[in-house]
Design a protein around this motif. Structure first.
Motif, short mmCIF file in Angstrom:
data_model
loop_
_atom_site.label_atom_id
_atom_site.label_comp_id
_atom_site.label_asym_id
_atom_site.label_seq_id
_atom_site.Cartn_x
_atom_site.Cartn_y
_atom_site.Cartn_z
N GLN A 199 9.84 -1.98 2.67
CA GLN A 199 8.43 -2.30 2.92
C GLN A 199 8.14 -2.27 4.42
O GLN A 199 8.97 -2.69 5.24
N VAL A 200 6.98 -1.76 4.79
CA VAL A 200 6.56 -1.70 6.19
C VAL A 200 5.68 -2.92 6.48
O VAL A 200 4.68 -3.14 5.80
N ILE B 166 -0.90 -4.10 15.96
CA ILE B 166 -1.09 -3.70 14.57
C ILE B 166 -1.06 -4.95 13.70
O ILE B 166 -0.14 -5.76 13.80
N SER B 167 -2.06 -5.12 12.84
CA SER B 167 -2.08 -6.23 11.89
C SER B 167 -1.68 -5.73 10.51
O SER B 167 -1.75 -4.53 10.22
N GLN B 168 -1.28 -6.66 9.66
CA GLN B 168 -0.85 -6.28 8.31
C GLN B 168 -2.00 -5.64 7.53
O GLN B 168 -1.77 -4.81 6.65
N ALA B 169 -3.24 -6.04 7.85
CA ALA B 169 -4.40 -5.48 7.16
C ALA B 169 -4.56 -3.99 7.43
O ALA B 169 -5.22 -3.28 6.66
N ASN B 170 -3.97 -3.49 8.51
CA ASN B 170 -4.07 -2.07 8.85
C ASN B 170 -2.99 -1.22 8.17
O ASN B 170 -2.95 0.00 8.36
N ILE B 171 -2.09 -1.87 7.42
CA ILE B 171 -0.96 -1.17 6.80
C ILE B 171 -1.22 -1.02 5.30
O ILE B 171 -1.44 -2.01 4.60
N THR B 172 -1.22 0.21 4.82
CA THR B 172 -1.40 0.48 3.39
C THR B 172 -0.06 0.87 2.78
O THR B 172 0.53 1.89 3.15
N ASP B 173 0.45 0.06 1.87
CA ASP B 173 1.75 0.30 1.23
C ASP B 173 1.61 1.48 0.26
O ASP B 173 0.75 1.49 -0.62
N ARG B 174 2.48 2.50 0.42
CA ARG B 174 2.43 3.69 -0.44
C ARG B 174 3.65 3.81 -1.35
O ARG B 174 3.81 4.82 -2.03
N ARG B 175 4.50 2.81 -1.40
CA ARG B 175 5.76 2.94 -2.13
C ARG B 175 5.54 3.16 -3.63
O ARG B 175 6.34 3.82 -4.28
N LEU B 176 4.48 2.59 -4.18
CA LEU B 176 4.24 2.72 -5.61
C LEU B 176 3.45 3.97 -5.98
O LEU B 176 3.23 4.23 -7.16
N ASP B 177 3.02 4.71 -5.00
CA ASP B 177 2.27 5.94 -5.26
C ASP B 177 3.28 7.05 -5.59
O ASP B 177 3.99 7.55 -4.71
N GLU C 23 10.22 14.40 2.40
CA GLU C 23 9.78 13.10 2.92
C GLU C 23 9.18 12.23 1.83
O GLU C 23 8.42 12.69 0.97
N LEU C 24 9.52 10.93 1.91
CA LEU C 24 8.89 9.91 1.08
C LEU C 24 8.03 9.04 2.00
O LEU C 24 8.51 8.56 3.04
N CYS C 25 6.78 8.84 1.62
CA CYS C 25 5.87 8.01 2.43
C CYS C 25 6.03 6.55 2.04
O CYS C 25 5.80 6.18 0.88
N LEU C 26 6.39 5.73 3.01
CA LEU C 26 6.50 4.29 2.77
C LEU C 26 5.17 3.58 2.97
O LEU C 26 4.82 2.66 2.22
N ALA C 27 4.42 4.00 4.00
CA ALA C 27 3.15 3.32 4.30
C ALA C 27 2.33 4.18 5.25
O ALA C 27 2.86 5.01 5.99
N ASP C 28 1.01 3.95 5.22
CA ASP C 28 0.08 4.54 6.18
C ASP C 28 -0.46 3.42 7.06
O ASP C 28 -0.89 2.37 6.55
N VAL C 29 -0.45 3.63 8.36
CA VAL C 29 -0.91 2.62 9.31
C VAL C 29 -2.15 3.15 10.03
O VAL C 29 -2.09 4.20 10.68
N LEU C 30 -3.26 2.45 9.91
CA LEU C 30 -4.48 2.81 10.62
C LEU C 30 -4.40 2.27 12.04
O LEU C 30 -4.34 1.05 12.25
N VAL C 31 -4.39 3.18 13.00
CA VAL C 31 -4.34 2.79 14.42
C VAL C 31 -5.75 2.96 14.97
O VAL C 31 -6.19 4.07 15.25
N GLY C 32 -6.47 1.86 15.09
CA GLY C 32 -7.85 1.91 15.55
C GLY C 32 -7.95 2.26 17.02
O GLY C 32 -7.00 2.09 17.80
#
Length: 296
Positions: A42-43, A140-151, A125-134
């Motif tokens: 997890q990221v 970076i806050s946890q709210a900016n991290i989208t977990d992609r492991r279950l996709d 490549e396996l995507c673990l997460a996408d991070v929005l860098v404003g």
């Protein structure tokens, strides 16, 4: 060409390469992240522009990956005016002969698009997460991290035998629920804010009305008192006051005469009582016509 494996070597006639072992394992173990523990790879947000990849395991094309401790990953400095998406991946690299965590950054844009995953003969490549860098952010806050492991289309969960669990529907349902819940929460919060503002406005209006009423009451009361006092002053002028004093003095004199008659035990004749007038006087006794007097 027919292939079979694995048999003991006799005089070196059976030599197997790593690719053959990977092909063997890939035939019954699908790509993805191992689901135990639930935080596997997890990221999570770290300090400043850093994130961390939690300990965990993954499986890619028959090859095994194991991150034995939390792995810090520092993201590049944010653009000053535009946003970007940093995609955290686990990359199987056949040329480098390793599997490792990497960061793929999108082009800066107002509405950035996550970079595509590489999946060919050289890398997977396996995507673990996408991070929005404003734009302009320094942390970076946890709210900016989208977990992609279950996709399942981007990562997925390892499962045996043959293929991984299809988590696409589950992930889509979860994200749809979260989006609905988030939208509902925002609407309810906005409704609450509007309600509180309306209460505040109503309270201000009622307080202003009460304040105006009290000011009007004070003014009316002062005006009524001043009017009454002015009327009283007009009635009790110098002439009226003098007239009242004369009336009081006359009544006092008459009362004293009556007291003298009634309470001083007068029993002999003659006696004389004088009155200015007979207004309000009632006398009883015997009228002496010869002497022109009332005898008690």
């Amino acid at each position: 060409m027919e292939k079979s494996s694995f048999f003991n070597s006799v005089s070196g006639d059976r030599v197997y390469r790593a690719e053959e072992w990977a092909e063997y394992f890939a035939s019954f173990i699908g790509n993805g992240v191992f689901p135990v523990p639930s935080t596997s790879l997890q990221v999570v947000a770290g300090s400043g522009m850093a994130v961390a990849v939690k300990t965990g395991k993954a499986w890619i094309n028959g090859y095994f990956y194991y991150n034995t401790s939390d792995l810090p990953v520092t993201l590049a400095t944010a653009d000053g005016v535009l946003n970007r998406i940093d995609r955290i991946v686990v990359r199987w690299d056949l040329t480098e002969r390793k599997i490792s965590v990497a960061v793929k950054s999108s082009a800066p844009a107002t509405s950035p698009i996550a970079p595509a995953l590489q999946r060919d003969a050289d890398a997977y490549e396996l995507c673990l997460a996408d991070v929005l860098v404003g734009a302009g952010v320094t942390a970076i806050s946890q709210a900016n991290i989208t977990d992609r492991r279950l996709d399942g289309s981007l990562c997925g969960v390892v499962a045996g035998v043959v293929d991984q669990i299809d988590t696409d529907a589950f992930n889509a349902q979860l994200e749809a629920w979260f989006a609905d819940y988030k939208e509902m929460s925002v609407d309810e919060f906005n409704d609450l804010v509007s309600y509180m503002e309306s209460l505040e406005l109503l309270g201000d209006q009622q307080y202003a009305a009460l304040e105006a009423y009290m000011n009007d009451f004070k003014t009316d009361a002062e005006n009524d008192f001043n009017a009454w006092f002015a009327t009283l002053q007009n009635v009790l002028d110098e002439d009226a006051a003098g007239h009242l004093l004369n009336l009081i003095q006359n009544n006092t004199a008459r009362i004293e005469m009556l007291e003298a008659v009634l309470f001083n035990d007068i029993t002999t004749n003659p006696f004389l009582i004088l009155f200015d007038d007979l207004d309000g006087v009632t006398a009883t006794g015997v009228w002496n016509a010869a002497l022109q007097r009332i005898e008690c």
